[in-house]
Design a protein around this motif. Structure first.
Motif, PDB file in Angstrom:
ATOM      1  N   ALA A  42       0.830  -1.199   0.000  1.00  0.00           N
ATOM      2  CA  ALA A  42       0.000   0.000   0.000  1.00  0.00           C
ATOM      3  C   ALA A  42       0.868   1.253   0.000  1.00  0.00           C
ATOM      4  CB  ALA A  42      -0.928   0.016   1.212  1.00  0.00           C
ATOM      5  N   ARG A  43       1.310   1.666  -1.157  1.00  0.00           N
ATOM      6  CA  ARG A  43       2.088   2.886  -1.253  1.00  0.00           C
ATOM      7  C   ARG A  43       1.165   4.030  -1.648  1.00  0.00           C
ATOM      8  NH1 ARG A  43       5.551   2.385  -6.900  1.00  0.00           N
ATOM      9  NH2 ARG A  43       3.773   2.233  -8.302  1.00  0.00           N
ATOM     10  N   PRO A  44       1.616   5.294  -1.536  1.00  0.00           N
ATOM     11  CA  PRO A  44       0.736   6.421  -1.811  1.00  0.00           C
ATOM     12  C   PRO A  44       0.146   6.418  -3.211  1.00  0.00           C
ATOM     13  CG  PRO A  44       2.680   7.151  -0.605  1.00  0.00           C
ATOM     14  CD  PRO A  44       2.912   5.709  -0.947  1.00  0.00           C
ATOM     15  N   GLY A  45       0.854   5.856  -4.211  1.00  0.00           N
ATOM     16  CA  GLY A  45       0.348   5.865  -5.576  1.00  0.00           C
ATOM     17  C   GLY A  45      -0.829   4.944  -5.798  1.00  0.00           C
ATOM     18  N   ILE A  46      -1.097   4.077  -4.860  1.00  0.00           N
ATOM     19  CA  ILE A  46      -2.224   3.155  -5.004  1.00  0.00           C
ATOM     20  C   ILE A  46      -3.460   3.830  -4.426  1.00  0.00           C
ATOM     21  CG2 ILE A  46      -3.164   0.907  -4.389  1.00  0.00           C
ATOM     22  CD1 ILE A  46      -0.358  -0.176  -4.292  1.00  0.00           C
ATOM     23  N   ALA A  47      -4.314   4.303  -5.311  1.00  0.00           N
ATOM     24  CA  ALA A  47      -5.504   5.024  -4.874  1.00  0.00           C
ATOM     25  C   ALA A  47      -6.570   4.086  -4.334  1.00  0.00           C
ATOM     26  CB  ALA A  47      -6.067   5.852  -6.040  1.00  0.00           C
ATOM     27  N   TRP A  48      -6.804   2.982  -5.026  1.00  0.00           N
ATOM     28  CA  TRP A  48      -7.870   2.047  -4.656  1.00  0.00           C
ATOM     29  C   TRP A  48      -7.309   0.636  -4.787  1.00  0.00           C
ATOM     30  CZ3 TRP A  48     -11.925   4.028  -2.332  1.00  0.00           C
ATOM     31  CH2 TRP A  48     -13.060   3.251  -2.118  1.00  0.00           C
ATOM     32  N   PRO A  49      -6.842   0.012  -3.678  1.00  0.00           N
ATOM     33  CA  PRO A  49      -6.122  -1.256  -3.774  1.00  0.00           C
ATOM     34  C   PRO A  49      -6.953  -2.437  -4.247  1.00  0.00           C
ATOM     35  CG  PRO A  49      -5.694  -0.163  -1.687  1.00  0.00           C
ATOM     36  CD  PRO A  49      -6.836   0.547  -2.317  1.00  0.00           C
ATOM     37  N   GLY A  50      -8.276  -2.378  -4.103  1.00  0.00           N
ATOM     38  CA  GLY A  50      -9.103  -3.507  -4.504  1.00  0.00           C
ATOM     39  C   GLY A  50     -10.551  -3.285  -4.123  1.00  0.00           C
ATOM     40  N   PHE A  51     -11.331  -4.360  -4.159  1.00  0.00           N
ATOM     41  CA  PHE A  51     -12.758  -4.308  -3.880  1.00  0.00           C
ATOM     42  C   PHE A  51     -13.031  -3.603  -2.559  1.00  0.00           C
ATOM     43  CE2 PHE A  51     -16.557  -6.469  -2.036  1.00  0.00           C
ATOM     44  CZ  PHE A  51     -17.506  -5.968  -2.930  1.00  0.00           C
ATOM     45  N   MET A  52     -13.918  -2.616  -2.567  1.00  0.00           N
ATOM     46  CA  MET A  52     -14.285  -1.816  -1.401  1.00  0.00           C
ATOM     47  C   MET A  52     -13.061  -1.210  -0.718  1.00  0.00           C
ATOM     48  SD  MET A  52     -17.471  -1.832  -1.665  1.00  0.00           S
ATOM     49  CE  MET A  52     -17.868  -0.887  -0.202  1.00  0.00           C
ATOM     50  N   GLY A  53     -12.085  -0.806  -1.527  1.00  0.00           N
ATOM     51  CA  GLY A  53     -10.950  -0.063  -1.007  1.00  0.00           C
ATOM     52  C   GLY A  53      -9.816  -0.879  -0.445  1.00  0.00           C
ATOM     53  N   GLY A  54      -9.862  -2.207  -0.591  1.00  0.00           N
ATOM     54  CA  GLY A  54      -8.755  -3.019  -0.117  1.00  0.00           C
ATOM     55  C   GLY A  54      -9.170  -4.102   0.848  1.00  0.00           C
ATOM     56  N   PRO A  55      -8.198  -4.771   1.486  1.00  0.00           N
ATOM     57  CA  PRO A  55      -8.498  -5.976   2.268  1.00  0.00           C
ATOM     58  C   PRO A  55      -9.408  -5.741   3.463  1.00  0.00           C
ATOM     59  CG  PRO A  55      -6.233  -5.261   2.625  1.00  0.00           C
ATOM     60  CD  PRO A  55      -6.758  -4.470   1.469  1.00  0.00           C
ATOM     61  N   GLY A  56      -9.394  -4.546   4.054  1.00  0.00           N
ATOM     62  CA  GLY A  56     -10.286  -4.266   5.172  1.00  0.00           C
ATOM     63  C   GLY A  56     -11.701  -3.960   4.749  1.00  0.00           C
ATOM     64  N   ARG A  57     -11.933  -3.749   3.438  1.00  0.00           N
ATOM     65  CA  ARG A  57     -13.261  -3.451   2.866  1.00  0.00           C
ATOM     66  C   ARG A  57     -13.903  -2.237   3.546  1.00  0.00           C
ATOM     67  NH1 ARG A  57     -11.422  -6.724  -1.011  1.00  0.00           N
ATOM     68  NH2 ARG A  57     -11.537  -8.931  -0.491  1.00  0.00           N
ATOM     69  N   THR A  58     -13.083  -1.242   3.891  1.00  0.00           N
ATOM     70  CA  THR A  58     -13.600  -0.073   4.598  1.00  0.00           C
ATOM     71  C   THR A  58     -14.222   0.959   3.667  1.00  0.00           C
ATOM     72  OG1 THR A  58     -11.446   1.039   4.477  1.00  0.00           O
ATOM     73  CG2 THR A  58     -11.896  -0.327   6.435  1.00  0.00           C
ATOM     74  N   ALA A  59     -13.964   0.858   2.354  1.00  0.00           N
ATOM     75  CA  ALA A  59     -14.497   1.802   1.353  1.00  0.00           C
ATOM     76  C   ALA A  59     -14.042   3.233   1.623  1.00  0.00           C
ATOM     77  CB  ALA A  59     -16.022   1.727   1.296  1.00  0.00           C
ATOM     78  N   TRP A  60     -12.920   3.389   2.291  1.00  0.00           N
ATOM     79  CA  TRP A  60     -12.404   4.710   2.665  1.00  0.00           C
ATOM     80  C   TRP A  60     -10.918   4.737   2.341  1.00  0.00           C
ATOM     81  CZ3 TRP A  60     -15.075   8.162   6.487  1.00  0.00           C
ATOM     82  CH2 TRP A  60     -14.334   9.323   6.768  1.00  0.00           C
ATOM     83  N   ARG A  61     -10.516   5.648   1.442  1.00  0.00           N
ATOM     84  CA  ARG A  61      -9.112   5.750   1.052  1.00  0.00           C
ATOM     85  C   ARG A  61      -8.704   7.209   0.973  1.00  0.00           C
ATOM     86  NH1 ARG A  61      -4.986   2.542   1.134  1.00  0.00           N
ATOM     87  NH2 ARG A  61      -4.190   3.393  -0.836  1.00  0.00           N
ATOM     88  N   ASP A  62      -7.851   7.643   1.907  1.00  0.00           N
ATOM     89  CA  ASP A  62      -7.355   9.009   1.869  1.00  0.00           C
ATOM     90  C   ASP A  62      -6.454   9.255   0.667  1.00  0.00           C
ATOM     91  OD1 ASP A  62      -8.701   9.698   4.190  1.00  0.00           O
ATOM     92  OD2 ASP A  62      -7.042   9.115   5.498  1.00  0.00           O
ATOM     93  N   ALA A  63      -5.864   8.182   0.101  1.00  0.00           N
ATOM     94  CA  ALA A  63      -4.976   8.330  -1.045  1.00  0.00           C
ATOM     95  C   ALA A  63      -5.737   8.560  -2.343  1.00  0.00           C
ATOM     96  CB  ALA A  63      -4.087   7.088  -1.181  1.00  0.00           C
ATOM     97  N   ALA A  64      -7.030   8.292  -2.347  1.00  0.00           N
ATOM     98  CA  ALA A  64      -7.836   8.493  -3.547  1.00  0.00           C
ATOM     99  C   ALA A  64      -8.312   9.943  -3.623  1.00  0.00           C
ATOM    100  CB  ALA A  64      -9.033   7.547  -3.541  1.00  0.00           C
ATOM    101  N   THR A  65      -8.592  10.413  -4.823  1.00  0.00           N
ATOM    102  CA  THR A  65      -9.116  11.769  -5.007  1.00  0.00           C
ATOM    103  C   THR A  65     -10.250  11.731  -6.018  1.00  0.00           C
ATOM    104  OG1 THR A  65      -7.393  12.194  -6.674  1.00  0.00           O
ATOM    105  CG2 THR A  65      -6.979  12.972  -4.426  1.00  0.00           C
ATOM    106  N   GLY A  66     -11.474  11.873  -5.525  1.00  0.00           N
ATOM    107  CA  GLY A  66     -12.630  11.919  -6.400  1.00  0.00           C
ATOM    108  C   GLY A  66     -12.884  13.323  -6.909  1.00  0.00           C
ATOM    109  N   PRO A  67     -13.890  13.497  -7.751  1.00  0.00           N
ATOM    110  CA  PRO A  67     -14.185  14.806  -8.332  1.00  0.00           C
ATOM    111  C   PRO A  67     -14.591  15.823  -7.266  1.00  0.00           C
ATOM    112  CG  PRO A  67     -15.286  13.047  -9.552  1.00  0.00           C
ATOM    113  CD  PRO A  67     -14.764  12.438  -8.298  1.00  0.00           C
ATOM    114  N   THR A  68     -14.088  17.045  -7.403  1.00  0.00           N
ATOM    115  CA  THR A  68     -14.466  18.125  -6.496  1.00  0.00           C
ATOM    116  C   THR A  68     -15.732  18.834  -6.965  1.00  0.00           C
ATOM    117  OG1 THR A  68     -13.022  19.652  -7.693  1.00  0.00           O
ATOM    118  CG2 THR A  68     -12.095  18.517  -5.772  1.00  0.00           C
ATOM    119  N   THR A  69     -16.044  18.703  -8.254  1.00  0.00           N
ATOM    120  CA  THR A  69     -17.278  19.257  -8.814  1.00  0.00           C
ATOM    121  C   THR A  69     -17.975  18.169  -9.606  1.00  0.00           C
ATOM    122  OG1 THR A  69     -16.114  20.048 -10.795  1.00  0.00           O
ATOM    123  CG2 THR A  69     -16.342  21.586  -8.948  1.00  0.00           C
TER     124      THR A  69
END
Length: 457
Positions: A42-69
């Motif tokens: 899990a390095r900073p360049g990995i925005a979304w590691p996998g299903f529901m945000g990765g192995p913890g399935r938390t659906a929360w990733r500070d490394a990701a950046t969605g649309p602001t508008t």
């Protein structure tokens, strides 16, 4: 309280060596540390590691950046999965590239294969595609991918493959299924067909695919499916399997069962396929959707937080203000907070006479440790079942009433610091379920009917 009831499995066996895997190239190790594991996972360049945000399935990733508008028309990349499936692929995203896996089945030619593609998020063009044959004898739904610093892991119920991330070259493949891979440290947790008609959870070595242990797992009881195919969540010590009426924890290193917590399935069942696991807690949203008959009495939906060491319930909190509220989304878990969305009234795809009346919805922020309500936001839109968070904004699909069997949908973005709607798109026919948050202010979804991956920027 947890019970001593175990997974519907009859035996456990620990396998060493290279059982069931074909090694194509040896993988190297890298130095570094992240929660006791190699930093390559899990390095900073990995925005979304996998299903529901990765192995913890938390659906929360500070490394990701969605649309602001509110994003405009989606860029599309078409994939050929050979069939019209009722499922959609769930991509992983890293450094501006989405990795998507789709199985292809031709019953006439008795040909089955799995195609994995690296799709540039900005241009919607494929950097590489790799296709491997599978042993499937039936049409498969698309699965998900997981990405690390050097590998892309993908599969379906009948196959698993690890590809070099930069080139798409095959490092190893196995016939053990990998529909929703969970990568943690040097291992990959998989669920698929292991032998004949047997299914099993297996812990695979990340670098060569060798099976470290397996737990036979019965997907059927009395000839009937045991709910949806379970998706495992993984933390540093355990893996967690969510079923229709229970959450089961077992040791990540050995496969030994630790505890089972049973829910009262007579009034509510898990509203998502996986528990969200973070900081010693496992969070499950329970709901009982309406039958649409008008005389249905639904139990109030709720979020349950379980201690991951003991399986005991730490707290339970009802979603919404009325007993009619059903939890339409997964719990998204960030630092000290749990977000969940719910709606009052008929479900968006309800066939009842009131289905054209959009239900009012609510987004609730709960304290992760105590379950206390931090804040709530009332929304006049029917919210969907997938809630994704990039740290500052929560994104949830809005699903409107069906018109001529076509569902109109859109996206609702909520600013977490402002506790208010950030933007919303107008309902459009053909918008697709959200699957991942990318980098560069993007959201990704996949359309099962048009067979394309869509990027909203």
């Amino acid at each position: 309280m947890p019970s001593s009831s175990s997974l519907p499995a009859t035996r456990r066996r620990v396998l060493r060596a290279l059982a069931g895997a074909t090694t194509v190239a040896a993988g190297g190790a890298t130095a570094g540390c992240l929660d006791g594991f190699r930093s390559r996972v899990a390095r900073p360049g990995i925005a979304w590691p996998g299903f529901m945000g990765g192995p913890g399935r938390t659906a929360w990733r500070d490394a990701a950046t969605g649309p602001t508008t509110a994003p405009g028309e989606a860029a599309r990349w078409e994939f050929d999965n050979g069939v019209v499936s009722t499922h959609v692929p769930n991509p992983a995203v890293a450094d501006g590239v989405a990795y998507v896996a789709t199985p292809w089945s031709d019953a006439d030619a008795e040909e089955n294969r799995l195609t994995v593609a690296a799709v540039d998020v900005a241009s919607a063009s494929a950097r590489w595609t790799t296709t491997v044959p599978t042993s499937a004898t039936a049409i498969e739904p698309p699965g998900a991918t997981a990405v690390t610093d050097d590998l892309v892991l993908a599969g379906s119920v009948y196959a698993a493959v690890a590809l070099e991330r930069e080139t798409g070259d095959v490092r190893w493949r196995t016939d053990h299924g990998l529909p929703m891979p969970a990568v943690r440290g040097d291992g990959v947790l998989a669920l698929g067909r292991a032998e004949a008609d047997e299914h099993a959870f297996a812990w695979l070595d990340r670098d060569d695919g060798s099976v470290q242990w397996t737990i036979p797992f019965d997907l059927f009881e009395d000839g009937r499916p045991v709910g949806r195919t379970p998706v495992a969540s993984v933390d540093a010590e355990r893996a967690y399997v969510l079923q229709r009426d229970r959450l089961v924890a077992f040791e990540r290193g050995t496969g030994d069962e630790t505890w089972t917590h049973r829910f009262d399935a007579t009034d509510a069942t898990p509203s998502h396929r996986a528990a969200a696991v973070r900081d010693g807690r496992a969070y499950v949203a329970l709901s009982r959707p309406s039958t649409g008959r008008g005389d249905d009495e639904r139990a109030p939906s709720r979020v349950v937080a379980l201690d991951t060491t003991t399986g005991n319930a730490a707290w339970t909190r009802r979603v919404g203000t009325t007993d009619a509220t059903y939890a339409a989304s997964n719990p998204a878990v960030g630092p000290g907070v749990v977000l969940v969305a719910g709606s009052d009234g008929p479900e968006p795809d309800d066939s009842s006479d009131d289905a054209d009346t959009p239900p009012e919805s609510v987004v609730v922020a709960l304290d992760a440790r105590s379950g206390d309500v931090r804040w709530r936001l009332d929304v006049d839109d029917p919210l969907g079942r997938t809630l994704l968070v990039d740290g500052t904004r929560a994104y949830v699909a809005r699903t409107g009433p069906r018109q001529a069997s076509v569902t109109q949908s859109a996206v609702h973005a909520i600013s977490i610091p402002d506790r208010a709607t950030a933007w919303r798109t107008s309902p459009r026919t053909g918008d697709v379920p959200l699957a991942a948050i990318g980098s560069g202010h993007s959201l990704l979804g996949a359309d099962r009917r048009e067979a394309d991956l869509r990027t909203y920027r």
